[in-house]
Design a protein around this motif. Structure first.
Motif, short mmCIF file in Angstrom:
data_model
loop_
_atom_site.label_atom_id
_atom_site.label_comp_id
_atom_site.label_asym_id
_atom_site.label_seq_id
_atom_site.Cartn_x
_atom_site.Cartn_y
_atom_site.Cartn_z
N CYS A 29 -5.50 -4.19 9.75
CA CYS A 29 -5.14 -5.39 9.02
C CYS A 29 -5.86 -6.59 9.63
O CYS A 29 -6.55 -6.45 10.63
CB CYS A 29 -3.62 -5.59 9.02
SG CYS A 29 -2.89 -5.72 10.67
N PHE A 97 1.68 -5.59 7.20
CA PHE A 97 1.87 -4.35 6.46
C PHE A 97 1.65 -4.52 4.96
O PHE A 97 1.47 -3.54 4.25
CB PHE A 97 3.25 -3.75 6.75
CG PHE A 97 3.25 -2.93 8.01
CD1 PHE A 97 3.22 -1.55 7.94
CD2 PHE A 97 3.25 -3.53 9.26
CE1 PHE A 97 3.19 -0.78 9.10
CE2 PHE A 97 3.23 -2.78 10.42
CZ PHE A 97 3.19 -1.40 10.33
N GLN A 98 1.62 -5.74 4.49
CA GLN A 98 1.31 -5.99 3.08
C GLN A 98 -0.18 -6.09 2.82
O GLN A 98 -0.65 -5.78 1.74
CB GLN A 98 1.99 -7.29 2.61
CG GLN A 98 3.47 -7.14 2.40
CD GLN A 98 3.76 -6.16 1.29
OE1 GLN A 98 3.50 -6.44 0.13
NE2 GLN A 98 4.30 -5.01 1.63
N GLU A 100 -2.60 -4.61 4.66
CA GLU A 100 -3.26 -3.57 5.44
C GLU A 100 -4.13 -2.67 4.60
O GLU A 100 -4.04 -2.65 3.38
CB GLU A 100 -2.21 -2.73 6.18
CG GLU A 100 -1.06 -2.22 5.30
CD GLU A 100 -1.39 -1.12 4.33
OE1 GLU A 100 -2.36 -0.37 4.52
OE2 GLU A 100 -0.66 -0.98 3.34
N LYS A 111 3.42 4.06 3.99
CA LYS A 111 3.81 3.62 2.64
C LYS A 111 5.25 3.16 2.63
O LYS A 111 5.58 2.16 1.99
CB LYS A 111 3.58 4.75 1.64
CG LYS A 111 2.12 5.02 1.38
CD LYS A 111 1.91 6.17 0.43
CE LYS A 111 0.43 6.48 0.32
NZ LYS A 111 0.17 7.71 -0.41
N LYS A 114 5.42 -0.23 4.33
CA LYS A 114 4.85 -1.25 3.44
C LYS A 114 5.90 -1.70 2.42
O LYS A 114 6.06 -2.91 2.18
CB LYS A 114 3.61 -0.70 2.74
CG LYS A 114 2.92 -1.73 1.86
CD LYS A 114 1.65 -1.16 1.25
CE LYS A 114 1.00 -2.19 0.36
NZ LYS A 114 -0.25 -2.67 0.87
#
Length: 125
Positions: A29, A97-98, A100, A111, A114
């Motif tokens: 990220c 995490f959004q 990435e 997943k 996320k």
């Protein structure tokens, strides 16, 4: 050093992690993924460890002139970061995490994380 060669450095870095039994996923990220790196940018990597791991690791490694900052954590620790950031009115861990790029996800945990990050970002403070 050409900024576009960052993926090769990332692949080299991951060779030490990818074959380990306790490693279930990895993501990258930050500015390289979003397309806005500068010459001072680092490559941010999250190594996701299996649930039964009791250790964490954070470090820096220089590969081919690129600084790689890495964080190795089990999913429970990532969830703790989401909660802690929310409590402190920060979004850093959730945004990571959004935004990435999943490098590998053997169990589907990235997943899941996320989706959880998205849920945290939608909550009202």
């Amino acid at each position: 050093m050409k900024l576009e060669n960052w993926r090769k450095a990332l692949e080299t870095f991951l060779k030490d992690w990818q074959g380990r039994d306790e490693v279930v996923g990895a993501l990258v990220c930050g500015s390289y993924v979003t397309g806005h790196p500068s010459e001072r940018s680092d490559i941010d990597v999250h190594i996701i460890l299996s649930n039964d791991v009791t250790w964490r690791e954070r470090g820096n490694q220089i590969i081919d002139g690129f600084l790689i900052e890495y964080f190795a954590n089990p999913p429970g620790q990532i969830r703790h970061y989401f909660q802690d950031d929310f409590n402190k009115h920060r979004t850093m861990s959730m945004v990571q995490f959004q935004t990435e790029e999943i490098l590998f996800d053997y169990t589907g945990i990235i997943k899941e994380l996320k989706l959880e990050a998205y849920g945290w970002l939608k909550k009202n403070y």
